[in-house]
Design an enzyme around this catalytic site. Structure first.
Site: not given
Ligand code: SAM
Length: 214
Positions: A65-66
């Site tokens: 994930s970012q």
């Protein structure tokens, strides 16, 4: 042997500043992101980009994930050290490391065997020791150790899985992205054995939470 260098540390400081500008305020979250070597959770071809605020591909067609998403979900958990946390979607293990760094007792489930196997080795090698890594279907949760103070789902769910709601302690919170192509981040608080309150936050885009049939 892959290492953490002063160059990486400098890039992490810049990432932390960016996350502050984007509205992340919780010290424990910012400290975790400032200290955890994200480049060691990525395939070698992406290592040079590890401190950009972006998601990247990992094994089994999944994504890490970012950092903003990791920070946002971690902040919304309102975690306190010692809390028992169930994470659905171990992925690269980076979010798991953030939860461990914040002092949680972490149970984490991954349905892709390759990712499960990589995290089983990687997390302890980097000094992170979740209570248990589980290879299985996160839709079912992990009832053996329920109830949990917090549940975090790191894949997009079409709806909120009933089994997870049932595994939340009264007063506990679940942070879960819900939606088919784009997701709304929901923060669900269990207020009694039968009642839940729901807060609907911003839009995010996750890989899908897959069940037995997929
Ligand atoms: N938190 C992770 C990280 O920092 O790398 C991001 C994980 S990625 C966005 C979502 C993960 O959820 C994938 O690794 C995927 O295999 C996993 N996943 C999807 N459906 C699942 C399920 N039913 N049970 C457990 N894991 C699942």
């Amino acid at each position: 042997m892959k290492q953490d260098t002063t160059k990486h540390q400098g890039k992490r400081r810049q990432l932390v500043e960016l996350l502050k500008q984007k509205g992340i305020t919780q010290k424990a979250v910012l400290n975790a992101i400032g200290e955890i070597p994200r480049h060691l959770f990525l395939d070698s071809s992406f290592v040079d980009h590890a401190y950009q605020d972006k998601a990247f591909p990992i094994a089994s067609d999944q994504t890490i994930s970012q950092p903003y998403t990791v920070a946002f979900q971690s902040e919304q958990l309102q975690l306190e050290p010692g809390m028992k946390v169930l994470e659905i979607g171990t992925g690269s293990g980076y979010q798991t490391a953030v939860l461990c760094h914040m002092g949680a007792e972490v149970y984490t489930i991954e349905r892709q065997h390759e990712l499960f196997r990589i995290s089983l080795k990687r997390l302890p090698a980097l000094g992170f020791n979740p209570k248990k890594l589980i290879f299985g279907d996160g839709y079912k949760g992990f009832p053996e150790r329920a109830p949990y103070d917090r549940i975090i789902v790191t894949a997009g769910a079409p709806s909120v899985p009933e089994a997870l709601l049932a595994q939340l302690v009264i007063g506990g919170k679940m942070v879960i992205p819900v939606g088919e192509h784009q997701q709304k981040m929901l923060v669900i608080t269990r207020t009694s054995s039968t009642d839940f309150e729901q807060l609907v936050l911003g839009d995010f885009r996750f890989v899908p939470l897959l069940g037995d049939k997929n």
